[in-house]
Design an enzyme around this catalytic site. Structure first.
Site, mmCIF file in Angstrom:
data_model
loop_
_atom_site.group_PDB
_atom_site.id
_atom_site.type_symbol
_atom_site.label_atom_id
_atom_site.label_comp_id
_atom_site.label_asym_id
_atom_site.label_seq_id
_atom_site.Cartn_x
_atom_site.Cartn_y
_atom_site.Cartn_z
ATOM 1 N N ASP A 129 0.985 -1.210 0.220
ATOM 2 C CA ASP A 129 -0.128 0.190 -0.212
ATOM 3 C C ASP A 129 1.010 1.731 -0.154
ATOM 4 O O ASP A 129 1.377 1.015 0.563
ATOM 5 C CB ASP A 129 -0.958 -0.022 1.177
ATOM 6 C CG ASP A 129 -2.246 -0.886 1.575
ATOM 7 O OD1 ASP A 129 -0.932 -1.958 0.889
ATOM 8 O OD2 ASP A 129 -2.998 -0.638 2.056
ATOM 9 N N HIS A 131 -0.920 4.562 -0.600
ATOM 10 C CA HIS A 131 -1.682 5.276 -0.362
ATOM 11 C C HIS A 131 -1.383 7.017 -0.076
ATOM 12 O O HIS A 131 -1.952 7.575 1.272
ATOM 13 C CB HIS A 131 -2.065 5.615 1.521
ATOM 14 C CG HIS A 131 -3.127 4.338 1.542
ATOM 15 N ND1 HIS A 131 -4.301 4.348 0.744
ATOM 16 C CD2 HIS A 131 -3.383 2.567 2.041
ATOM 17 C CE1 HIS A 131 -5.240 2.775 0.985
ATOM 18 N NE2 HIS A 131 -4.473 2.197 2.228
ATOM 19 N N ASP A 158 -4.358 -0.505 -3.462
ATOM 20 C CA ASP A 158 -3.676 1.442 -2.885
ATOM 21 C C ASP A 158 -2.843 1.888 -3.451
ATOM 22 O O ASP A 158 -1.952 2.629 -2.156
ATOM 23 C CB ASP A 158 -4.110 0.564 -1.612
ATOM 24 C CG ASP A 158 -5.535 0.031 -0.826
ATOM 25 O OD1 ASP A 158 -6.288 -0.124 -1.773
ATOM 26 O OD2 ASP A 158 -5.570 -0.236 0.172
ATOM 27 N N ASP A 161 -6.109 7.630 -1.486
ATOM 28 C CA ASP A 161 -6.665 8.013 -0.169
ATOM 29 C C ASP A 161 -5.948 8.228 0.313
ATOM 30 O O ASP A 161 -4.865 7.262 0.602
ATOM 31 C CB ASP A 161 -7.476 6.140 -0.364
ATOM 32 C CG ASP A 161 -9.175 6.803 -0.893
ATOM 33 O OD1 ASP A 161 -9.635 7.747 -1.995
ATOM 34 O OD2 ASP A 161 -9.472 5.482 -2.034
ATOM 35 N N ARG A 162 -6.594 8.815 1.466
ATOM 36 C CA ARG A 162 -5.705 8.629 3.091
ATOM 37 C C ARG A 162 -5.076 10.058 2.697
ATOM 38 O O ARG A 162 -4.815 10.915 4.250
ATOM 39 C CB ARG A 162 -5.281 7.497 3.810
ATOM 40 C CG ARG A 162 -6.683 6.690 3.893
ATOM 41 C CD ARG A 162 -6.369 6.576 5.165
ATOM 42 N NE ARG A 162 -7.948 4.890 5.307
ATOM 43 C CZ ARG A 162 -8.747 5.432 6.243
ATOM 44 N NH1 ARG A 162 -8.559 6.573 7.545
ATOM 45 N NH2 ARG A 162 -8.847 4.372 6.831
ATOM 46 N N ASN A 190 -7.612 -2.417 -2.926
ATOM 47 C CA ASN A 190 -9.943 -2.334 -2.593
ATOM 48 C C ASN A 190 -9.368 -0.760 -2.569
ATOM 49 O O ASN A 190 -11.162 -0.638 -2.777
ATOM 50 C CB ASN A 190 -9.869 -2.508 -1.575
ATOM 51 C CG ASN A 190 -9.293 -2.152 -0.327
ATOM 52 O OD1 ASN A 190 -8.563 -2.451 0.071
ATOM 53 N ND2 ASN A 190 -10.150 -1.335 0.475
ATOM 54 N N HIS A 191 -8.807 0.143 -2.470
ATOM 55 C CA HIS A 191 -9.553 2.024 -2.905
ATOM 56 C C HIS A 191 -9.171 2.214 -4.212
ATOM 57 O O HIS A 191 -9.525 3.506 -4.330
ATOM 58 C CB HIS A 191 -7.932 2.267 -1.842
ATOM 59 C CG HIS A 191 -8.367 2.191 -0.345
ATOM 60 N ND1 HIS A 191 -9.068 3.616 0.180
ATOM 61 C CD2 HIS A 191 -8.095 2.016 0.122
ATOM 62 C CE1 HIS A 191 -8.952 3.044 2.003
ATOM 63 N NE2 HIS A 191 -8.623 2.050 1.807
ATOM 64 N N HIS A 242 -3.695 -7.659 -3.591
ATOM 65 C CA HIS A 242 -3.521 -6.699 -2.441
ATOM 66 C C HIS A 242 -4.445 -7.450 -1.026
ATOM 67 O O HIS A 242 -3.627 -7.064 -0.455
ATOM 68 C CB HIS A 242 -4.604 -5.718 -3.226
ATOM 69 C CG HIS A 242 -4.889 -4.772 -2.227
ATOM 70 N ND1 HIS A 242 -3.812 -3.922 -1.427
ATOM 71 C CD2 HIS A 242 -6.286 -4.433 -1.547
ATOM 72 C CE1 HIS A 242 -4.199 -3.285 -1.289
ATOM 73 N NE2 HIS A 242 -5.528 -3.277 -0.545
ATOM 74 N N ARG A 321 -15.263 -6.661 7.966
ATOM 75 C CA ARG A 321 -15.447 -5.736 7.075
ATOM 76 C C ARG A 321 -16.727 -5.968 6.240
ATOM 77 O O ARG A 321 -16.935 -4.963 5.419
ATOM 78 C CB ARG A 321 -13.983 -6.005 5.604
ATOM 79 C CG ARG A 321 -13.114 -5.741 6.312
ATOM 80 C CD ARG A 321 -11.942 -6.195 5.241
ATOM 81 N NE ARG A 321 -10.105 -6.176 5.740
ATOM 82 C CZ ARG A 321 -9.768 -4.959 5.487
ATOM 83 N NH1 ARG A 321 -9.952 -3.744 5.243
ATOM 84 N NH2 ARG A 321 -8.270 -4.914 5.902
ATOM 85 N N HIS A 348 -2.467 -4.484 2.117
ATOM 86 C CA HIS A 348 -3.799 -4.408 2.241
ATOM 87 C C HIS A 348 -4.604 -3.598 3.915
ATOM 88 O O HIS A 348 -5.216 -3.835 4.584
ATOM 89 C CB HIS A 348 -4.688 -5.678 2.129
ATOM 90 C CG HIS A 348 -6.661 -5.745 2.550
ATOM 91 N ND1 HIS A 348 -7.218 -4.643 2.382
ATOM 92 C CD2 HIS A 348 -7.477 -6.358 2.561
ATOM 93 C CE1 HIS A 348 -8.787 -4.651 1.828
ATOM 94 N NE2 HIS A 348 -8.808 -5.893 2.766
#
Length: 453
Positions: A129, A131, A158, A161-162, A190-191, A242, A321, A348
């Site tokens: 990830d 991010h 990923d 995001d964030r 997933n993002h 992921h 989740r 993840h």
């Protein structure tokens, strides 16, 4: 918004002046060489403003110089310009050309990309990830060595995001993909979905950076997300994804009504039994969905992107989740043995997620070895140090990030490279309400996700 003083403006250099090379940019103090066991880099911006706005090559052929210039320009802009000035750095028509070029490549790749042409002097870098932590991504690329004929990269998703620089991070990786399509592989996280990007900041980030063309740019990114492959198999021995493993879709045809010929048979999934899916089933999954469904016949993408390992044996729904699976060490052994694999590398889960997962290791070092079984190992890899960028308390996890290097002849023997966050980061405001939004490892508002299968 960036909390910075007014940027200094300079005249553009003559057209004949070449853009800064990767050596010019990355020889700066901010990217000093780091220890492979525990790097502690610090940051200072490149000394001179780059030539902006960026233009796309007239022949649409990217070069190493163009890609490294893109990287140095984004790094400089992140410290000197507000987000609303982004079009002055990368005009929307240049954005369009880059995303279109990458999308054409990505959509043609299979759900599981196989990296088999690893020569005697080759290495494969696996990244977790990211991010939107641009400055850490730039350090990682320099520390690991740029993609090359003998150096492959597999990114485990990923990208957005964030963090505050998801757009820059994603575009840099797309540029590397266009430059070296058979050496750089970008898997989906997933993002990379409409749901997550609308909740965790990326949509608002793109709108803030591209203004009245923001909706257009965001739609282009979503279309590119749909083309990202789901998994990879490296040298026939290493599976990366992921989230992780996935179920077999067992179906039973419903009864056809008597007297009605050519009536479509409705296929219903058997939901009461769970078993691991095959690589053949994975290859047939429909990945071109913005939000992987949690019901119906196309569950494999959601499993690959959202599932988590567990220390409890068996395969079960991931109720925490609300999508995907939990799988135990016995499932890891079954999957490795069935497909003659030695290693699973997934991502993840950052330090915030692992804090809530009793029995599994924390993410202080950027990786954990979760399952050790007869046939091999399962590793979780996380490449965003000091994550998340924005936190609701002053106490930070201060985790390291990590990447893995796999080398000839034992590509299934991981070499871990840990590194600390680039400091200081530019001061920014978040693009989402990080104090109130739920964590992505908690049960999701599935009703707001669009079901397309």
């Amino acid at each position: 918004m960036l909390s910075l003083s007014d940027p200094t403006t300079t005249e553009d250099p003559p057209a004949s002046e070449p853009p800064p090379s990767d050596e010019d940019f990355f020889s700066s103090a901010s990217f000093a060489s780091a220890s492979t066991s525990s790097a502690s880099p610090s940051a200072s911006p490149p000394p001179n403003p780059p030539q902006i706005p960026l233009s796309y090559p007239a022949d649409s052929t990217l070069t190493l110089s163009w890609v490294t210039h893109l990287m140095s320009t984004f790094e400089w802009a992140s410290r000197n310009l507000p987000p609303s000035d982004f079009p002055s750095v990368l005009p929307v028509h240049v954005f369009d050309a880059l995303v279109l070029s990458a999308s054409k490549i990505l959509h043609k790749e299979p759900n599981c990309v196989r990296i088999d042409d690893c020569g005697i002097d080759s290495s494969v870098v696996v990244v977790g990830d990211l991010h939107g932590q641009l400055h850490d991504v730039l350090f990682l690329l320099r520390d690991a060595g740029f993609p090359a004929e003998n150096r492959f990269f597999v990114f485990n998703g990923d990208y957005v995001d964030r963090g505050a620089w998801g757009l820059e991070t994603f575009l840099i990786l797309l540029a590397w993909k266009v430059l070296m399509p058979h050496r750089v592989y970008l898997l989906r996280g997933n993002h990379e979905s409409k749901y997550c990007t609308s909740v965790y900041g990326f949509e608002k980030e793109v709108l803030a950076k591209y203004g009245d063309r923001g909706k257009h740019a965001y739609r282009k990114c979503l279309g590119c997300f749909e083309g990202l492959p789901l998994t990879s198999v490296i040298a026939g021995k290493v599976y990366t994804a992921h989230g992780g493993l996935f179920r077999s879709i067992v179906s039973t045809p419903s009864k056809r009504a008597k007297g009605k010929k050519n009536r479509k048979i409705i296929v219903n999934p058997a939901v009461n039994s769970l078993s691991l899916g095959s690589l053949e089933e994975l290859s047939k999954a429909r990945r071109s969905v913005l939000d992987p469904p949690w019901e119906g016949m196309n569950l494999i993408p959601g499993d690959v992107l959202w599932s988590d390992p567990s220390m409890k044996p068996g395969l079960s729904p991931n109720t925490e989740r609300g999508i995907g699976l939990l799988w135990g060490p016995d499932c890891t052994e079954e999957f490795l043995k069935k497909f003659n694999l030695k290693l699973i590398i997934r991502s993840h889960e950052g330090p915030d997620a692992r804090e809530k997962r009793p029995g599994l290791g924390g993410m202080d070092e950027g990786y954990t070895i979760d399952h050790v079984v007869e046939s091999g190992k399962l590793i979780t890899l996380f490449s965003a140090p000091d994550y998340p960028q924005f936190q609701a308390t002053q106490d930070r996890y201060k985790n390291k990030g990590a990447y893995i290097v796999l080398e000839f002849p034992n590509f299934d023997t991981p070499v871990f490279h840990c590194f600390e966050a680039i400091t200081p980061r530019p001061k920014v405001n978040p693009f989402y309400d990080y104090e109130d939004v739920i964590d992505s490892d908690e049960e999701l508002d599935l009703a707001s996700m669009v079901t397309t299968s």
